[in-house]
Design a protein around this motif. Structure first.
Motif, short mmCIF file in Angstrom:
data_model
loop_
_atom_site.label_atom_id
_atom_site.label_comp_id
_atom_site.label_asym_id
_atom_site.label_seq_id
_atom_site.Cartn_x
_atom_site.Cartn_y
_atom_site.Cartn_z
N GLN A 154 0.79 -1.14 0.04
CA GLN A 154 0.01 0.05 0.06
C GLN A 154 0.88 1.36 0.16
N GLY A 155 2.20 1.36 0.59
CA GLY A 155 3.00 2.36 0.63
C GLY A 155 3.33 2.67 -0.60
N TRP A 156 3.56 1.42 -1.70
CA TRP A 156 4.20 1.73 -2.82
C TRP A 156 3.01 2.33 -3.90
N GLN A 157 1.83 1.71 -3.66
CA GLN A 157 0.63 2.14 -4.21
C GLN A 157 0.35 3.67 -4.00
N LEU A 158 0.51 4.05 -2.93
CA LEU A 158 0.56 5.65 -2.50
C LEU A 158 1.36 6.35 -3.39
N ILE A 159 2.64 5.97 -3.66
CA ILE A 159 3.51 6.71 -4.25
C ILE A 159 3.03 6.61 -5.89
N ASP A 160 2.53 5.56 -6.25
CA ASP A 160 1.95 5.40 -7.63
C ASP A 160 0.96 6.08 -7.82
N GLU A 161 -0.23 6.33 -6.85
CA GLU A 161 -1.05 7.10 -6.96
C GLU A 161 -0.90 8.61 -6.96
N ALA A 162 0.18 9.08 -6.40
CA ALA A 162 0.74 10.32 -6.33
C ALA A 162 1.36 10.66 -7.67
N ASN A 163 2.01 9.52 -8.28
CA ASN A 163 2.60 9.90 -9.81
C ASN A 163 1.61 10.08 -10.67
N ARG A 164 0.27 9.50 -10.62
CA ARG A 164 -0.81 9.57 -11.39
C ARG A 164 -1.59 10.89 -11.26
N ALA A 165 -1.47 11.41 -10.03
CA ALA A 165 -2.00 12.51 -10.04
C ALA A 165 -1.14 13.68 -10.53
N LEU A 166 -0.12 13.57 -10.54
CA LEU A 166 1.30 14.61 -10.97
C LEU A 166 1.03 14.61 -12.43
N ALA A 167 0.81 13.08 -13.01
CA ALA A 167 0.67 13.22 -14.63
C ALA A 167 -0.60 13.48 -15.14
N GLY A 168 -1.53 13.82 -14.27
CA GLY A 168 -2.94 14.35 -14.60
C GLY A 168 -3.82 13.17 -14.97
N GLU A 169 -3.49 11.91 -14.59
CA GLU A 169 -4.41 10.74 -15.10
C GLU A 169 -5.13 10.40 -13.60
N GLU A 170 -6.09 9.53 -13.83
CA GLU A 170 -6.99 9.03 -12.80
C GLU A 170 -6.39 8.05 -11.97
#
Length: 395
Positions: free
Chosen positions: A341-357
């Motif tokens: 889940q910690g890794w997923q949180l970083i992945d979700e942050a990366n998606r947000a910064l990329a303007g993706e869902e």
């Protein structure tokens, strides 16, 4: 107080955790019905929910035994999506704001966040909410003032800090939650909320008690009315136990998790006096309750391997695993893959910064007993998620 570290993100929270987006509206900490936090026996505090989707069908004992066996041997539900944006903003700083930097669950999630951030090429600053609404507000404001690329909330309801989160959004800072309310996915100002399905967590805890007792469980349930997700999980466990005709809920206790060590010895002593041998299971929304319970059970001369058996519907931390491993007044917990889940949180942050869902990924929880307890301090399924995320990020 702000602690800056890439490796250490001490932390806290419920765990509280297949994929199911609940049709719930999270409410603020102060709006949980009649929950008093006094440690007294309390009526179920959350608005009435429909728990039919998790209740046993047919023979409750057989249904529960099948569910338990399936979870104990599960190998699916831990593989994240293999597609997504490559790494954004090299060298970015991420703020990790923990509700309380003393709880093992969020501590482990923080370790996963720091590990993943290093892999993607970012750094992490952590902020301690000090287990209070004011502390969380102060920590979140400090994080916003530092102008990070993104903020991750560790273990508290975003509606409590709605105005502050709105200010982060106005500043163009995406906010991602972990255990930030009872529902997975976007909402309440969050890009997304990462958690396992709390109803599945409660179902597994309830199923263990029903199966292990062969349908005769007499349970006391412990929750913390400050947190909507905690009340939801406790109510779901209560509904599951009551769906077993030979089982009963003897007590429903609202007691602050932050004061568990101080309150639990007295609560357990009273419950033993009131219920005697009818009390066969202690069920709590987090394993932190059982450290304090040990004292009273030991003082009462209870067999560490006997009843009442402790079962947690939390996140699964090192202390719980040690109690289960050594058969020391805890029989089971429902663990979340916290590092994943910690890794997923970083992945979700990366998606947000990329303007993706958001990714749409919701990891499965796992029932842990002496049969499958990890040898180490964390439950970390071997799904290859680290390599999957690094490949997605181009690392």
């Amino acid at each position: 107080m702000t602690i800056t570290s890439k490796r250490r993100v001490l932390l806290a929270a419920l765990a509280l955790p297949v994929a199911l987006t609940l049709g719930l509206t999270a409410c603020s900490s102060g709006s949980v019905g009649n929950a008093s936090g006094s440690g007294g026996d309390a009526a179920s505090a959350a608005p009435e929910q429909d728990f039919s989707s998790i209740l046993p069908t047919g023979d409750a004992v057989e249904f529960s035994k099948e569910l338990v066996e399936k979870s104990l041997t599960a190998s699916e539900g831990f593989t994240p999506p293999g597609t997504g944006p490559t790494a954004q903003k090299p060298g970015a700083r991420i703020a990790y704001v923990g509700s309380d930097l003393t709880n093992g669950g969020i501590n482990t999630v923080g370790e996963g966040v720091a590990e993943a951030a290093a892999a993607i090429g970012w750094s992490v600053d952590s902020y301690d909410g000090k287990a209070s609404a004011q502390g969380r507000s102060d920590a979140l404001n400090q994080a916003i003032a530092a102008q990070p690329a993104a903020i991750i909330l560790g273990g508290f309801d975003p509606t409590e800090q709605a105005a502050t989160i709105a200010s982060a959004e106005s500043a163009g800072i995406p906010v991602i939650g972990w255990h930030a309310g009872p529902a997975t996915g976007p909402g309440n100002g969050l890009f997304t909320n990462v958690t396992t399905d709390p109803l599945t967590v409660s179902q597994l805890a309830g199923a263990y008690a029903v199966a292990d007792s062969n349908g005769t469980a007499g349970a006391a349930i412990f929750t913390d009315g400050q947190y909507d997700i905690a009340v939801l999980k406790a109510d779901a466990m209560k509904a599951y136990i009551e769906a077993c005709s030979g089982c009963s809920v003897l007590s429903y206790q609202d007691s602050p998790i932050a004061e568990a060590d101080q309150r639990m010895p007295g609560l357990i002593s009273n419950l033993l006096q009131e219920n005697g041998d009818k009390l066969t299971y202690l069920m709590a929304i987090n394993g932190n309750y059982f450290g304090g319970a040990q004292q009273a059970l030991r003082a009462a001369g209870k067999d560490p391997a006997g009843t009442p058996k402790s079962v947690a519907a939390g996140d699964g931390d090192a202390a719980e695993f040690q109690r289960i491993r050594s058969v020391d007044y805890q029989a089971a917990t429902v663990a979340e893959p916290l590092l994943l889940q910690g890794w997923q949180l970083i992945d979700e942050a990366n998606r947000a910064l990329a303007g993706e869902e958001w990714s749409g990924f919701v990891a499965a929880p796992a029932l842990i007993t002496k049969q499958n307890v990890p040898t180490g301090d964390t439950y970390d399924p071997a799904s290859g998620y680290r390599d999957i995320y690094k490949k997605v990020w181009g690392k």
